[in-house]
Design an enzyme around this catalytic site. Structure first.
Site, PDB file in Angstrom:
ATOM      1  N   THR A   1       9.155  -7.578  13.280  1.00 30.47           N
ATOM      2  CA  THR A   1       7.721  -7.915  13.209  1.00 30.47           C
ATOM      3  C   THR A   1       7.658  -9.414  12.914  1.00 30.47           C
ATOM      4  OG1 THR A   1       7.716  -7.515  10.834  1.00 30.47           O
ATOM      5  CG2 THR A   1       7.169  -5.624  12.224  1.00 30.47           C
TER       6      THR A   1
ATOM      7  N   PHE B   1       7.777 -10.336   9.958  1.00 31.59           N
ATOM      8  CA  PHE B   1       8.369 -10.324   8.620  1.00 31.59           C
ATOM      9  C   PHE B   1       9.413 -11.436   8.421  1.00 31.59           C
ATOM     10  CE2 PHE B   1      11.763  -8.854   5.774  1.00 31.59           C
ATOM     11  CZ  PHE B   1      11.062  -8.519   4.622  1.00 31.59           C
TER      12      PHE B   1
ATOM     13  N   GLY C   1       2.515  -6.676  13.038  1.00 36.09           N
ATOM     14  CA  GLY C   1       3.602  -5.782  12.655  1.00 36.09           C
ATOM     15  C   GLY C   1       3.216  -4.325  12.460  1.00 36.09           C
TER      16      GLY C   1
ATOM     17  N   TYR D   1      12.239 -10.018  -4.066  1.00 36.01           N
ATOM     18  CA  TYR D   1      11.651  -9.148  -3.027  1.00 36.01           C
ATOM     19  C   TYR D   1      12.049  -7.703  -3.330  1.00 36.01           C
ATOM     20  CZ  TYR D   1      10.462  -6.827   1.309  1.00 36.01           C
ATOM     21  OH  TYR D   1       9.938  -5.936   2.221  1.00 36.01           O
TER      22      TYR D   1
ATOM     23  N   THR E   1      -3.120  -7.393  10.650  1.00 33.34           N
ATOM     24  CA  THR E   1      -3.125  -8.455  11.662  1.00 33.34           C
ATOM     25  C   THR E   1      -1.811  -8.580  12.422  1.00 33.34           C
ATOM     26  OG1 THR E   1      -2.499 -10.039   9.944  1.00 33.34           O
ATOM     27  CG2 THR E   1      -4.852  -9.885  10.476  1.00 33.34           C
TER      28      THR E   1
ATOM     29  N   ARG F   1      -5.622 -11.775   6.123  1.00 38.45           N
ATOM     30  CA  ARG F   1      -6.198 -13.094   5.816  1.00 38.45           C
ATOM     31  C   ARG F   1      -6.576 -13.871   7.073  1.00 38.45           C
ATOM     32  NH1 ARG F   1      -1.077 -15.070   2.681  1.00 38.45           N
ATOM     33  NH2 ARG F   1      -0.334 -13.883   4.487  1.00 38.45           N
ATOM     34  N   ARG F   2      -6.002 -13.485   8.227  1.00 37.89           N
ATOM     35  CA  ARG F   2      -6.246 -14.273   9.448  1.00 37.89           C
ATOM     36  C   ARG F   2      -7.409 -13.677  10.244  1.00 37.89           C
ATOM     37  NH1 ARG F   2      -0.158 -14.365  11.512  1.00 37.89           N
ATOM     38  NH2 ARG F   2      -0.255 -12.321  10.506  1.00 37.89           N
TER      39      ARG F   2
ATOM     40  N   VAL G   1      12.730  -3.806  10.562  1.00 38.80           N
ATOM     41  CA  VAL G   1      11.703  -3.618  11.584  1.00 38.80           C
ATOM     42  C   VAL G   1      11.394  -4.998  12.152  1.00 38.80           C
ATOM     43  CG1 VAL G   1       9.425  -2.633  12.085  1.00 38.80           C
ATOM     44  CG2 VAL G   1      10.667  -1.885  10.033  1.00 38.80           C
TER      45      VAL G   1
ATOM     46  N   ASN H   1      -0.197  -1.622   3.070  1.00 38.05           N
ATOM     47  CA  ASN H   1       0.880  -2.163   3.901  1.00 38.05           C
ATOM     48  C   ASN H   1       1.071  -3.671   3.708  1.00 38.05           C
ATOM     49  OD1 ASN H   1       2.524  -2.422   6.553  1.00 38.05           O
ATOM     50  ND2 ASN H   1       0.703  -3.694   6.941  1.00 38.05           N
TER      51      ASN H   1
HETATM   52  P1  NDP Z   1       4.240  -8.788   9.142  1.00 31.56           P
HETATM   53  O1  NDP Z   1       4.500 -10.149   8.585  1.00 31.56           O
HETATM   54  O2  NDP Z   1       4.252  -8.625  10.619  1.00 31.56           O
HETATM   55  O3  NDP Z   1       2.848  -8.234   8.577  1.00 31.56           O
HETATM   56  C1  NDP Z   1       2.470  -8.422   7.246  1.00 31.56           C
HETATM   57  C2  NDP Z   1       0.993  -8.140   7.098  1.00 31.56           C
HETATM   58  O4  NDP Z   1       0.626  -8.304   5.726  1.00 31.56           O
HETATM   59  C3  NDP Z   1       0.142  -9.102   7.910  1.00 31.56           C
HETATM   60  O5  NDP Z   1      -0.913  -8.402   8.522  1.00 31.56           O
HETATM   61  C4  NDP Z   1      -0.404 -10.056   6.858  1.00 31.56           C
HETATM   62  O6  NDP Z   1      -1.695 -10.495   7.240  1.00 31.56           O
HETATM   63  C5  NDP Z   1      -0.503  -9.140   5.632  1.00 31.56           C
HETATM   64  N1  NDP Z   1      -0.493  -9.903   4.397  1.00 31.56           N
HETATM   65  C6  NDP Z   1       0.534 -10.628   3.869  1.00 31.56           C
HETATM   66  N2  NDP Z   1       0.140 -11.233   2.739  1.00 31.56           N
HETATM   67  C7  NDP Z   1      -1.165 -10.884   2.548  1.00 31.56           C
HETATM   68  C8  NDP Z   1      -2.133 -11.206   1.569  1.00 31.56           C
HETATM   69  N3  NDP Z   1      -1.835 -12.001   0.534  1.00 31.56           N
HETATM   70  N4  NDP Z   1      -3.376 -10.682   1.682  1.00 31.56           N
HETATM   71  C9  NDP Z   1      -3.677  -9.881   2.724  1.00 31.56           C
HETATM   72  N5  NDP Z   1      -2.816  -9.529   3.685  1.00 31.56           N
HETATM   73  C10 NDP Z   1      -1.573 -10.047   3.600  1.00 31.56           C
HETATM   74  O7  NDP Z   1       5.331  -7.848   8.462  1.00 31.56           O
HETATM   75  P2  NDP Z   1       5.553  -6.262   8.508  1.00 31.56           P
HETATM   76  O8  NDP Z   1       4.582  -5.608   9.396  1.00 31.56           O
HETATM   77  O9  NDP Z   1       6.987  -6.057   8.760  1.00 31.56           O
HETATM   78  O10 NDP Z   1       5.264  -5.924   6.989  1.00 31.56           O
HETATM   79  C11 NDP Z   1       4.390  -4.908   6.560  1.00 31.56           C
HETATM   80  C12 NDP Z   1       4.940  -4.291   5.294  1.00 31.56           C
HETATM   81  O11 NDP Z   1       6.186  -3.664   5.593  1.00 31.56           O
HETATM   82  C13 NDP Z   1       5.227  -5.268   4.165  1.00 31.56           C
HETATM   83  O12 NDP Z   1       4.828  -4.681   2.948  1.00 31.56           O
HETATM   84  C14 NDP Z   1       6.741  -5.425   4.207  1.00 31.56           C
HETATM   85  O13 NDP Z   1       7.276  -5.778   2.963  1.00 31.56           O
HETATM   86  C15 NDP Z   1       7.138  -4.039   4.619  1.00 31.56           C
HETATM   87  N6  NDP Z   1       8.459  -3.886   5.201  1.00 31.56           N
HETATM   88  C16 NDP Z   1       8.817  -4.587   6.304  1.00 31.56           C
HETATM   89  C17 NDP Z   1      10.092  -4.401   6.834  1.00 31.56           C
HETATM   90  C18 NDP Z   1      10.588  -5.194   8.002  1.00 31.56           C
HETATM   91  O14 NDP Z   1      11.799  -5.227   8.226  1.00 31.56           O
HETATM   92  N7  NDP Z   1       9.707  -5.797   8.809  1.00 31.56           N
HETATM   93  C19 NDP Z   1      11.015  -3.426   6.263  1.00 31.56           C
HETATM   94  C20 NDP Z   1      10.528  -2.747   5.094  1.00 31.56           C
HETATM   95  C21 NDP Z   1       9.296  -2.962   4.606  1.00 31.56           C
HETATM   96  P3  NDP Z   1      -2.242 -12.001   7.126  1.00 31.56           P
HETATM   97  O15 NDP Z   1      -1.081 -12.923   7.278  1.00 31.56           O
HETATM   98  O16 NDP Z   1      -3.262 -12.093   8.218  1.00 31.56           O
HETATM   99  O17 NDP Z   1      -2.855 -12.033   5.765  1.00 31.56           O
HETATM  100  C1  8X3 Z   2      12.450  -5.457   4.639  1.00 29.71           C
HETATM  101  C2  8X3 Z   2      13.801  -4.904   4.872  1.00 29.71           C
HETATM  102  O1  8X3 Z   2      16.262  -5.227   4.339  1.00 29.71           O
HETATM  103  O2  8X3 Z   2      14.994  -7.199   4.904  1.00 29.71           O
HETATM  104  O3  8X3 Z   2      11.853  -4.858   3.529  1.00 29.71           O
HETATM  105  O4  8X3 Z   2      14.730  -6.140   2.779  1.00 29.71           O
HETATM  106  S1  8X3 Z   2      14.999  -5.928   4.180  1.00 29.71           S
END
Ligand code: NDP
Ligand code: 8X3
Length: 253
Positions: A188, A190, A13, A153, A11, A34-35, A186, A87
């Site tokens: 997003t 996040f 990122g 985390y 949904t 979830r959304r 990244v 993811n």
């Molecule tokens: P976003 O918050 O943009 O996306 C996270 C996604 O995960 C959303 O689609 C959300 O959907 C889904 N999600 C979260 N919790 C749940 C749940 N309980 N059940 C189902 N879906 C869930 O963040 P990112 O795209 O950045 O994150 C994606 C992945 O990348 C994560 O694992 C994050 O830890 C990892 N990551 C991110 C980094 C960053 O700097 N952004 C760096 C390194 C790793 P919804 O809310 O609709 O459920």
């Molecule tokens: C997300 C990157 O550096 O915020 O996994 O942990 S950091």
């Protein structure tokens, strides 16, 4: 033949960018999150823009009952999953160990670790029966290096790293590839999630440098999925050009 990818957390990122990348390249997609309204809007976009076949499944990966109900009885062609992209994940808070919230810790472990395990266990039997598949897990640079106030985390992403390595070894005999992608910063949703809606704090995360985008990560994930049968990228750590470690950035004034 059309290939199928299941993307958890599509949904926003990285997951959303991957959905678009794979759809643009002719994949059939199962998108989850979830959304519901965001899933439907992405589904419509993918159908309109790429004429994709898309199945949207709304559930919480923390809930094993929901995961089983949604994924264990998929009908053809949706049960022929070639690629599972684990993811879905999140960080909650950036607090010192003694002050951090137990509820935040439980949510991170339940989502980033148990959620990944629940989804993988429901999808694996099909891959094993077909004697092929590719599981791509999104870890993090936080799963390679612990940083101040990263505590649980980081622990959850160290677990993703260990699980990916052990999956890679145990699933060799089933001809299933396993790739772990470990991104640095990244931009997003996040940080908005991590700082619980505090946009000022979230935006400040990216001050002074050009972070990666979801599309940057999607391009690399797509590359790892296009390699010949006999080639597997086991893991990749990817940062923007101004990030040298979890906490070292070259920031322009
Ligand atoms: P976003 O918050 O943009 O996306 C996270 C996604 O995960 C959303 O689609 C959300 O959907 C889904 N999600 C979260 N919790 C749940 C749940 N309980 N059940 C189902 N879906 C869930 O963040 P990112 O795209 O950045 O994150 C994606 C992945 O990348 C994560 O694992 C994050 O830890 C990892 N990551 C991110 C980094 C960053 O700097 N952004 C760096 C390194 C790793 P919804 O809310 O609709 O459920
Ligand atoms: C997300 C990157 O550096 O915020 O996994 O942990 S950091």
């Amino acid at each position: 033949m059309t290939k199928t990818i299941l993307i958890t957390g599509a949904t926003s990122g990285i997951g959303k960018a991957c959905a678009k990348k794979f759809a643009a390249n002719g994949y059939r997609l199962i998108i989850t999150g979830r959304r519901q309204e965001k899933l439907l809007s992405l589904k419509n976009e993918l159908i309109q823009q790429y004429q994709s076949e898309v199945l949207d499944l709304c559930f919480d990966v923390q809930d094993k009952g929901q995961v089983d109900a949604q994924l264990s009885d998929l009908k053809s062609p949706w049960n022929n999953i070639d690629i599972l992209l684990n993811n879905a994940g999140l960080a909650l808070g950036r607090d010192s160990f003694e002050e951090a919230s137990m509820h935040d810790w439980e949510t991170m472990l339940q989502t980033n670790v148990n959620g990944l395990l629940y989804v993988s266990k429901t999808i694996l039997p099909g891959m094993i029966a077909r004697k092929k598949g590719h599981i791509i897990n999104i870890g993090s640079i936080a799963g390679k290096e612990v940083y101040e106030n990263g505590n649980v985390y980081c622990a959850s992403k160290f677990a993703v790293d260990a699980i990916s390595k052990s999956m890679r070894i145990d699933l060799l005999k089933h001809n299933i590839k396993v790739t772990a992608i470990h991104p640095g910063a990244v931009e997003t949703e996040f940080s908005i999630v991590r700082y619980k809606g505090d946009e000022q704090k979230a935006n400040a995360t990216y001050n002074g440098f050009t972070p990666l985008t979801g599309e940057d990560i999607a391009d690399t994930i797509f590359y790892t999925a296009q390699l010949p049968e006999h080639v597997c990228i086991n893991e990749l750590t990817i940062t923007c050009a101004q990030q040298g470690s979890a906490t070292n950035f070259f920031k322009k004034p």
